[in-house]
Design a protein around this motif. Structure first.
Motif, PDB file in Angstrom:
ATOM      1  N   LEU A   1      31.577   1.734 -26.621  1.00 19.46           N
ATOM      2  CA  LEU A   1      31.840   2.774 -25.636  1.00 19.46           C
ATOM      3  C   LEU A   1      31.156   2.446 -24.308  1.00 19.46           C
ATOM      4  N   THR A   2      31.949   2.445 -23.245  1.00 23.66           N
ATOM      5  CA  THR A   2      31.406   2.204 -21.905  1.00 23.66           C
ATOM      6  C   THR A   2      31.263   3.503 -21.118  1.00 23.66           C
ATOM      7  N   SER A   3      31.998   4.524 -21.536  1.00 22.88           N
ATOM      8  CA  SER A   3      31.891   5.837 -20.897  1.00 22.88           C
ATOM      9  C   SER A   3      32.330   6.910 -21.886  1.00 22.88           C
ATOM     10  N   ILE A   4      31.973   8.151 -21.582  1.00 18.62           N
ATOM     11  CA  ILE A   4      32.337   9.287 -22.431  1.00 18.62           C
ATOM     12  C   ILE A   4      32.862  10.406 -21.536  1.00 18.62           C
ATOM     13  N   PRO A   5      34.004  11.012 -21.887  1.00 21.31           N
ATOM     14  CA  PRO A   5      34.546  12.114 -21.077  1.00 21.31           C
ATOM     15  C   PRO A   5      33.553  13.268 -20.966  1.00 21.31           C
ATOM     16  N   CYS A   6      33.528  13.920 -19.804  1.00 22.78           N
ATOM     17  CA  CYS A   6      32.484  14.909 -19.517  1.00 22.78           C
ATOM     18  C   CYS A   6      32.534  16.124 -20.438  1.00 22.78           C
ATOM     19  N   ASN A   7      33.717  16.482 -20.944  1.00 19.00           N
ATOM     20  CA  ASN A   7      33.824  17.701 -21.755  1.00 19.00           C
ATOM     21  C   ASN A   7      34.109  17.426 -23.230  1.00 19.00           C
ATOM     22  N   ILE A   8      33.862  16.223 -23.680  1.00 17.11           N
ATOM     23  CA  ILE A   8      34.265  15.826 -25.036  1.00 17.11           C
ATOM     24  C   ILE A   8      33.515  16.601 -26.124  1.00 17.11           C
ATOM     25  N   PHE A   9      32.287  17.049 -25.841  1.00 21.70           N
ATOM     26  CA  PHE A   9      31.491  17.750 -26.855  1.00 21.70           C
ATOM     27  C   PHE A   9      31.482  19.270 -26.663  1.00 21.70           C
ATOM     28  N   ASN A  10      32.237  19.775 -25.722  1.00 16.30           N
ATOM     29  CA  ASN A  10      32.103  21.186 -25.325  1.00 16.30           C
ATOM     30  C   ASN A  10      32.391  22.196 -26.433  1.00 16.30           C
ATOM     31  N   LYS A  11      33.237  21.838 -27.393  1.00 19.41           N
ATOM     32  CA  LYS A  11      33.612  22.784 -28.454  1.00 19.41           C
ATOM     33  C   LYS A  11      32.708  22.701 -29.681  1.00 19.41           C
TER      34      LYS A  11
ATOM     35  N   SER B   1      26.174   5.125 -17.858  1.00 21.99           N
ATOM     36  CA  SER B   1      25.842   6.434 -17.295  1.00 21.99           C
ATOM     37  C   SER B   1      26.422   7.526 -18.184  1.00 21.99           C
ATOM     38  N   LEU B   2      25.966   8.753 -17.955  1.00 17.77           N
ATOM     39  CA  LEU B   2      26.472   9.920 -18.681  1.00 17.77           C
ATOM     40  C   LEU B   2      26.867  10.985 -17.662  1.00 17.77           C
ATOM     41  N   PRO B   3      27.968  11.707 -17.909  1.00 18.52           N
ATOM     42  CA  PRO B   3      28.374  12.775 -16.991  1.00 18.52           C
ATOM     43  C   PRO B   3      27.326  13.890 -16.927  1.00 18.52           C
ATOM     44  N   GLN B   4      27.242  14.505 -15.768  1.00 16.27           N
ATOM     45  CA  GLN B   4      26.352  15.657 -15.596  1.00 16.27           C
ATOM     46  C   GLN B   4      26.712  16.751 -16.608  1.00 16.27           C
ATOM     47  N   ASN B   5      25.707  17.344 -17.239  1.00 14.66           N
ATOM     48  CA  ASN B   5      25.899  18.462 -18.178  1.00 14.66           C
ATOM     49  C   ASN B   5      26.767  18.115 -19.388  1.00 14.66           C
ATOM     50  N   ILE B   6      26.827  16.856 -19.770  1.00 13.01           N
ATOM     51  CA  ILE B   6      27.676  16.457 -20.898  1.00 13.01           C
ATOM     52  C   ILE B   6      27.280  17.153 -22.196  1.00 13.01           C
ATOM     53  N   PHE B   7      26.000  17.499 -22.351  1.00 10.78           N
ATOM     54  CA  PHE B   7      25.532  18.116 -23.590  1.00 10.78           C
ATOM     55  C   PHE B   7      25.267  19.618 -23.444  1.00 10.78           C
ATOM     56  N   SER B   8      25.643  20.212 -22.343  1.00 12.34           N
ATOM     57  CA  SER B   8      25.172  21.564 -22.007  1.00 12.34           C
ATOM     58  C   SER B   8      25.689  22.645 -22.949  1.00 12.34           C
ATOM     59  N   GLU B   9      26.792  22.382 -23.684  1.00 13.70           N
ATOM     60  CA  GLU B   9      27.313  23.380 -24.627  1.00 13.70           C
ATOM     61  C   GLU B   9      26.760  23.210 -26.041  1.00 13.70           C
ATOM     62  N   LEU B  10      25.934  22.192 -26.223  1.00 12.12           N
ATOM     63  CA  LEU B  10      25.429  21.882 -27.572  1.00 12.12           C
ATOM     64  C   LEU B  10      24.110  22.619 -27.821  1.00 12.12           C
ATOM     65  N   LYS B  11      24.189  23.925 -27.855  1.00 12.90           N
ATOM     66  CA  LYS B  11      22.974  24.734 -27.896  1.00 12.90           C
ATOM     67  C   LYS B  11      22.317  24.774 -29.272  1.00 12.90           C
ATOM     68  N   SER B  12      22.969  24.192 -30.276  1.00 13.20           N
ATOM     69  CA  SER B  12      22.369  24.102 -31.618  1.00 13.20           C
ATOM     70  C   SER B  12      21.768  22.725 -31.886  1.00 13.20           C
ATOM     71  N   LEU B  13      21.919  21.795 -30.939  1.00 15.53           N
ATOM     72  CA  LEU B  13      21.534  20.398 -31.167  1.00 15.53           C
ATOM     73  C   LEU B  13      20.031  20.251 -31.399  1.00 15.53           C
ATOM     74  N   ARG B  14      19.693  19.458 -32.440  1.00 15.03           N
ATOM     75  CA  ARG B  14      18.287  19.211 -32.759  1.00 15.03           C
ATOM     76  C   ARG B  14      17.911  17.730 -32.693  1.00 15.03           C
TER      77      ARG B  14
END
Length: 413
Positions: free
Chosen positions: A260-270, A286-299
C-alpha cells in the motif's frame, strides 16, 4: 462358543483382541460399546477392511500421526454414532468418493497435514451435522464447485496452507452457519465477485499470505457480522474507499505487509467498533488528515515499518481509547504541533489512555518539551535509534506511570 471366542471372531475382535496386532487394545476387546479409540502414532500404513465393524457405539476415533496413504471406501460405514474423526498428519493423497457418507453424527473431521491434491465432488455428502472441517496443510490446487453443499451445520472451515490458485464464486454458498473461514497461505491472486455473499454469519475471515493484488469494492458487503479480517502479506497496492463500509461489527483489521502506497481518507469511517488496526510494513509515505477520527473504540494501532516522513497534526484526533501505538521504523523528522481552540496542541494530545508508544528508528532530532504532557498513563516509551541530539528532562515531567523508557542509540551531545 464362549463370549471371548465370539468377540475374537467378530471383525473388530480379530484386531483389537490380538495381542500381537498393532491394533491391540484391551479395553476395546473387552467392551464393544466403548466410546473412544485412540490409534494415533502407531505407524499404521493401512486399515483392514471392516476393522470397526461391531463398534457401533464409537463416538471418537483418533488416527492422528500415522502413515496411512489410502483408505477403503467402506472403512467407516458402521460408525453412524461417530462424532469426532481425526485422520490428520498422515500420507493420504486422495479419498474415496463416499468414504464419509455414513457418518451422519459426525461433528468434527480432521484431514489436515496430509498430501491430498484433490477432492471428489461429494466427498462430504451427508455430513449435515458437521461443525468443524479441517483440510489445511495439504496440496489442494482447486476445489469442486459443490464440494461443501449440504454442510448446513458447518461453523469452522480450515483451508489454509494449500496450493489454491483460484476459487469458484459459489464454493461457499451452502455454508449458511459458517462463522470461521481460513483460506490463508494459498496462491490466490483474486477473489471472484460474490464469493462471500451467502456467509451472513461469518465472524472471522483469514486471507493472509496469498497473492491478492486487488479487492472488489463490494467483496465484503454481505459480512455484517464479521468481527476479524486478516489480509496480511498480500500484494495489495491500493484499496477501494468503500471496501469496509458494510463491516459494521468489525473489531480487528490487519492489512500488514502489503504494498500500500496510500489509503483513502474515509476508508475506515464506518468501522466504529474497531479495536485493533494494523497497517504496518507497507509503503505509505503519508496519511490523510483525520483518517482515524471515527475510530473511537480503537485501542491498538500499528503504523510501523512504512515510509512516513511526517504525520499531520490531526492524525490521531478522537482516539481517546487508544492504548498501544507503534510508528517505529519510519522516516519521521518531526512530531506535529498545532493550534486547537487557540491553544498550542501536540499530535498525541487526544491519546489520554495511551500505555505504550513506540517511536524508535525514525529521524527525529528533537522532541518538544510538552509532546507527552497529555499522556499521563504512558507505561512504555521506545525512543531508541531516533537520531535524537538532545532530550530535555521536561519531556518526561508528566509521565509518572512510566515503567520502560528506552533512549539507546541516539546522538546525544
Amino acid at each position: 462358543m464362549n463370549n471371548q471366542s465370539t468377540i475374537e471372531t467378530t471383525t473388530y475382535g480379530k484386531y483389537f483382541c490380538n495381542t500381537s496386532s498393532v491394533f491391540y487394545m484391551k479395553n476395546v476387546c473387552n467392551d464393544s460399546s466403548t466410546f473412544e479409540i485412540d490409534l494415533s502414532n502407531r505407524g499404521l500404513t493401512s486399515l483392514p477392511q471392516g476393522i470397526f465393524n461391531g463398534l457401533e457405539s464409537l463416538k471418537s476415533l483418533d488416527l492422528l500421526a500415522n502413515k496411512l496413504s489410502s483408505l477403503e471406501n467402506n472403512t467407516f460405514n458402521s460408525l453412524s454414532n461417530l462424532e469426532t474423526l481425526d485422520i490428520s498428519d498422515n500420507k493420504l493423497t486422495s479419498l474415496p468418493q463416499a468414504i464419509f457418507n455414513e457418518l451422519i453424527s459426525l461433528t468434527y473431521l480432521g484431514l489436515d497435514s496430509n498430501k491430498l491434491s484433490s477432492l471428489e465432488n461429494n466427498t462430504f455428502h451427508g455430513l449435515s451435522n458437521l461443525e468443524t472441517l479441517d483440510i489445511s496443510d495439504n496440496n489442494l490446487t482447486s476445489l469442486p464447485q459443490r464440494i461443501f453443499n449440504g454442510l448446513i451445520s458447518l461453523i469452522s472451515l480450515e483451508l489454509y496452507s494449500n496450493k489454491l490458485s483460484s476459487i469458484e464464486n459459489n464454493t461457499f454458498h451452502g455454508l449458511s452457519s459458517l462463522t470461521n473461514l481460513d483460506i490463508s497461505y494459498n496462491s490466490l491472486t483474486s477473489l471472484p465477485q460474490g464469493i462471500f455473499n451467502k456467509l451472513q454469519f461469518l465472524e472471522s475471515l483469514h486471507l493472509s499470505s496469498n497473492k491478492l493484488t486487488s479487492l472488489d469494492y463490494d467483496i465484503f458487503n454481505s459480512l455484517s457480522k464479521l468481527t476479524s479480517l486478516y489480509i496480511i502479506n498480500n500484494n495489495l497496492a491500493s484499496l477501494e474507499h468503500e471496501l469496509f463500509n458494510e463491516l459494521k461489527s468489525l473489531t480487528t483489521l490487519h492489512l500488514r505487509s502489503n504494498k500500500l502506497t496510500s489509503i483513502p481518507c474515509n476508508i475506515f469511517n464506518k468501522l466504529i467498533h474497531l479495536i485493533d488496526l494494523d497497517i504496518g510494513n507497507n509503503d505509505l509515505t503519508s496519511l490523510p488528515q483525520n483518517i482515524f477520527s471515527e475510530l473511537k473504540s480503537l485501542r491498538r494501532l500499528k503504523l510501523d515499518t512504512n515510509k512516513l516522513t511526517s504525520l499531520q497534526f490531526g492524525t490521531f484526533h478522537n482516539l481517546y481509547k487508544l492504548e498501544i501505538l507503534s510508528i517505529s521504523n519510519n522516516n519521521l523528522t518531526t512530531l506535529s504541533q498545532g493550534i486547537l481552540d487557540e491553544e498550542k496542541s501536540n499530535i498525541f494530545d487526544d491519546l489520554v489512555n495511551l500505555r505504550v508508544l513506540d517511536i524508535r528508528n525514525n529521524n527525529l532530532t528533537d522532541l518538544p518539551t510538552d509532546i507527552f504532557h497529555k499522556n499521563q498513563k504512558l507505561e512504555g516509551l521506545c525512543l531508541q535509534s531516533d537520531n535524537l541530539h538532545e532530550l530535555k528532562p521536561e519531556v518526561f515531567t508528566n509521565l509518572t506511570e512510566i515503567d520502560l523508557l528506552n533512549i539507546e542509540d541516539n546522538k546525544f551531545q
